[in-house]
Design a protein around this motif. Structure first.
Motif, PDB file in Angstrom:
ATOM      1  N   ASP A 187       0.788  -1.200  -0.254  1.00  0.00           N
ATOM      2  CA  ASP A 187      -0.038   0.058  -0.086  1.00  0.00           C
ATOM      3  C   ASP A 187       0.840   1.240   0.154  1.00  0.00           C
ATOM      4  O   ASP A 187       0.318   2.439   0.381  1.00  0.00           O
ATOM      5  CB  ASP A 187      -0.902   0.009   1.208  1.00  0.00           C
ATOM      6  N   THR A 218       0.023  -0.367 -15.298  1.00  0.00           N
ATOM      7  CA  THR A 218      -0.859   0.735 -15.353  1.00  0.00           C
ATOM      8  C   THR A 218      -0.325   1.783 -16.248  1.00  0.00           C
ATOM      9  O   THR A 218       0.809   1.800 -16.251  1.00  0.00           O
ATOM     10  CB  THR A 218      -1.661   0.998 -14.376  1.00  0.00           C
ATOM     11  N   GLU A 269       1.351  -3.592  -8.624  1.00  0.00           N
ATOM     12  CA  GLU A 269       1.131  -2.957  -9.733  1.00  0.00           C
ATOM     13  C   GLU A 269       2.383  -1.874 -10.185  1.00  0.00           C
ATOM     14  O   GLU A 269       2.917  -1.210  -9.182  1.00  0.00           O
ATOM     15  CB  GLU A 269      -0.292  -2.389 -10.126  1.00  0.00           C
ATOM     16  N   ALA A 273      -2.255   1.706  -8.322  1.00  0.00           N
ATOM     17  CA  ALA A 273      -3.282   1.820  -7.422  1.00  0.00           C
ATOM     18  C   ALA A 273      -3.580   0.506  -6.441  1.00  0.00           C
ATOM     19  O   ALA A 273      -4.177   0.595  -5.659  1.00  0.00           O
ATOM     20  CB  ALA A 273      -4.458   2.241  -8.129  1.00  0.00           C
ATOM     21  N   LYS A 274      -2.651  -0.568  -6.936  1.00  0.00           N
ATOM     22  CA  LYS A 274      -2.904  -1.708  -6.069  1.00  0.00           C
ATOM     23  C   LYS A 274      -1.634  -2.414  -5.936  1.00  0.00           C
ATOM     24  O   LYS A 274      -0.668  -2.151  -6.836  1.00  0.00           O
ATOM     25  CB  LYS A 274      -3.808  -2.818  -6.674  1.00  0.00           C
ATOM     26  N   ASN A 275      -1.572  -3.171  -4.871  1.00  0.00           N
ATOM     27  CA  ASN A 275      -0.149  -3.951  -4.600  1.00  0.00           C
ATOM     28  C   ASN A 275       0.319  -4.621  -5.895  1.00  0.00           C
ATOM     29  O   ASN A 275      -0.275  -5.384  -6.617  1.00  0.00           O
ATOM     30  CB  ASN A 275      -0.312  -4.805  -3.404  1.00  0.00           C
TER      31      ASN A 275
END
Length: 105
Positions: free
Chosen positions: A36, A63, A72, A68-70
């Protein structure tokens, strides 16, 4: 002659509207989200070696924006890069070199 001037203004407005597009690829610094937290590339190669006994994970998704997410990242579409924590910070293997990533201060 008057219509020519209106067309010129119209064309300039279209060009300016196209140039104002935001969020295009390349607008973001190389970054990865782990636990996070977003880590940014320092562009520096890790000075030491990666301890092979520590957990090494693979990037799980790509992305075009900020992660926005672990797991990534926004710098490798192939998802073949590995990452792990070291004494210096987060190290990400890019093109067979371990590059140091740090949190933004």
């Amino acid at each position: 002659m008057k219509n020519k001037g209106l067309w010129l203004i119209f064309i300039c407005m279209i060009i300016l509207a196209g140039c104002s597009k935001k969020g295009t690829e390349g607008d973001y610094p190389a970054a990865i989200m782990v636990n996070d937290t977003i880590y940014y590339s320092t562009g520096e190669q890790l000075s030491g070696e990666v301890n092979e006994s520590v957990v090494i994970r693979n990037i799980t998704s790509y992305t075009d924006e900020m992660p926005a997410k672990n797991g990534e990242a926004n710098f490798n579409r192939d998802l073949d890069s590995e990452y792990t924590f070291t004494d210096e910070g987060l190290a990400v293997c890019i093109d067979n070199e371990w590059i140091l990533f740090k949190q933004q201060e």
